[in-house]
Design a protein around this motif. Sequence first.
Motif, mmCIF file in Angstrom:
data_model
loop_
_atom_site.group_PDB
_atom_site.id
_atom_site.type_symbol
_atom_site.label_atom_id
_atom_site.label_comp_id
_atom_site.label_asym_id
_atom_site.label_seq_id
_atom_site.Cartn_x
_atom_site.Cartn_y
_atom_site.Cartn_z
ATOM 1 N N VAL A 111 0.868 -1.182 0.000
ATOM 2 C CA VAL A 111 0.000 0.000 0.000
ATOM 3 C C VAL A 111 0.906 1.233 0.000
ATOM 4 C CG1 VAL A 111 -1.838 1.259 1.197
ATOM 5 C CG2 VAL A 111 -1.794 -1.255 1.258
ATOM 6 N N LEU A 112 0.789 2.057 -1.033
ATOM 7 C CA LEU A 112 1.645 3.229 -1.167
ATOM 8 C C LEU A 112 0.995 4.447 -0.534
ATOM 9 C CD1 LEU A 112 2.922 1.188 -3.048
ATOM 10 C CD2 LEU A 112 3.194 2.994 -4.757
ATOM 11 N N VAL A 113 1.782 5.168 0.266
ATOM 12 C CA VAL A 113 1.295 6.355 0.974
ATOM 13 C C VAL A 113 2.284 7.492 0.711
ATOM 14 C CG1 VAL A 113 0.870 7.330 3.274
ATOM 15 C CG2 VAL A 113 0.146 4.988 2.776
ATOM 16 N N ILE A 139 3.418 -1.247 4.009
ATOM 17 C CA ILE A 139 3.238 0.142 3.569
ATOM 18 C C ILE A 139 4.555 0.658 2.981
ATOM 19 C CG2 ILE A 139 2.838 2.529 4.348
ATOM 20 C CD1 ILE A 139 0.880 1.386 6.428
ATOM 21 N N ILE A 140 4.456 1.281 1.812
ATOM 22 C CA ILE A 140 5.623 1.938 1.215
ATOM 23 C C ILE A 140 5.332 3.434 1.183
ATOM 24 C CG2 ILE A 140 7.070 2.225 -0.833
ATOM 25 C CD1 ILE A 140 6.473 -0.658 -1.584
ATOM 26 N N PHE A 141 6.180 4.215 1.826
ATOM 27 C CA PHE A 141 6.051 5.673 1.772
ATOM 28 C C PHE A 141 6.768 6.162 0.517
ATOM 29 C CE2 PHE A 141 5.648 4.672 6.300
ATOM 30 C CZ PHE A 141 4.470 5.344 6.588
ATOM 31 N N PRO A 172 4.843 -4.005 8.161
ATOM 32 C CA PRO A 172 6.179 -3.571 7.729
ATOM 33 C C PRO A 172 6.063 -2.255 6.956
ATOM 34 C CG PRO A 172 5.777 -5.873 7.143
ATOM 35 C CD PRO A 172 4.479 -5.317 7.623
ATOM 36 N N MET A 173 7.070 -1.388 7.080
ATOM 37 C CA MET A 173 7.048 -0.080 6.403
ATOM 38 C C MET A 173 8.399 0.183 5.750
ATOM 39 S SD MET A 173 5.120 2.265 9.217
ATOM 40 C CE MET A 173 3.554 1.738 9.911
ATOM 41 N N ASP A 185 16.164 -1.695 -2.728
ATOM 42 C CA ASP A 185 16.734 -2.927 -2.174
ATOM 43 C C ASP A 185 15.847 -3.510 -1.084
ATOM 44 O OD1 ASP A 185 18.830 -2.673 -3.912
ATOM 45 O OD2 ASP A 185 20.240 -1.877 -2.439
ATOM 46 N N GLU A 186 15.295 -2.614 -0.237
ATOM 47 C CA GLU A 186 14.418 -3.097 0.853
ATOM 48 C C GLU A 186 13.181 -3.795 0.294
ATOM 49 O OE1 GLU A 186 16.215 0.700 2.733
ATOM 50 O OE2 GLU A 186 15.973 -0.183 0.757
ATOM 51 N N ILE A 187 12.587 -3.208 -0.751
ATOM 52 C CA ILE A 187 11.378 -3.806 -1.349
ATOM 53 C C ILE A 187 11.717 -5.170 -1.955
ATOM 54 C CG2 ILE A 187 9.659 -3.570 -3.192
ATOM 55 C CD1 ILE A 187 9.946 -0.427 -2.715
#
Length: 195
Positions: A111-113, A139-141, A172-173, A185-187
């Motif tokens: 989910v992108l925020v 969640i991906i900021f 997870p964020m 890299d984290e994704i």
Amino acid sequence: MTINEAKFVCSSTRVSGKPSRRLPEFAFIGRSNVGKSSLINMVCGNRKLAKTSQTPGKTKLINHFLINDSWYLVDLPGYGFAKISQSGREELRKMINDYILNSGELVCLFVLVDSRHDIGAIDLDFIAGLGEAGVPFAIIFTKGDKLGPNALLKQIERDKAILSEQWEELPPMIASSAQTGQGRDEILNFIQQYL
């Protein structure tokens, strides 16, 4: 994980129209204009993979991309504001729900925020729905480059506090930027864990 190959497979409006080859799916969603297509292109290292646009609501179909011939990246339409009619919006909502609730191959929904603002009511409602349905998500900021590193951390802490009012355990964020490659890299490492 290194992405050696990313190719478009198909678009569909229903989960029944997914590719017949069943592989793990990692889907991306967010409100219109959150920077989803740009983020997908950054993650895949291909600027032309997902169509980007200045106009919110460009994605109106469920798009499957085959990654390294082993998993699908799924680009879902945005939720919330888009310059379409109420009936069109309802159609998109049904399409999104059909996929999220009925795709047996969905491993995780990102989910992108937008990191520049407090997490919105529309995002909180959407996330609450995922919790009720038991859909695994992270969640991906996005647009992390638009704030300084300290301001970004501060904003994420604010959002965590807002989410903590509804959630005992936070998802997870990851902070990201399509411009600088932050979070890539984290994704990919996050996806690799599941594969």
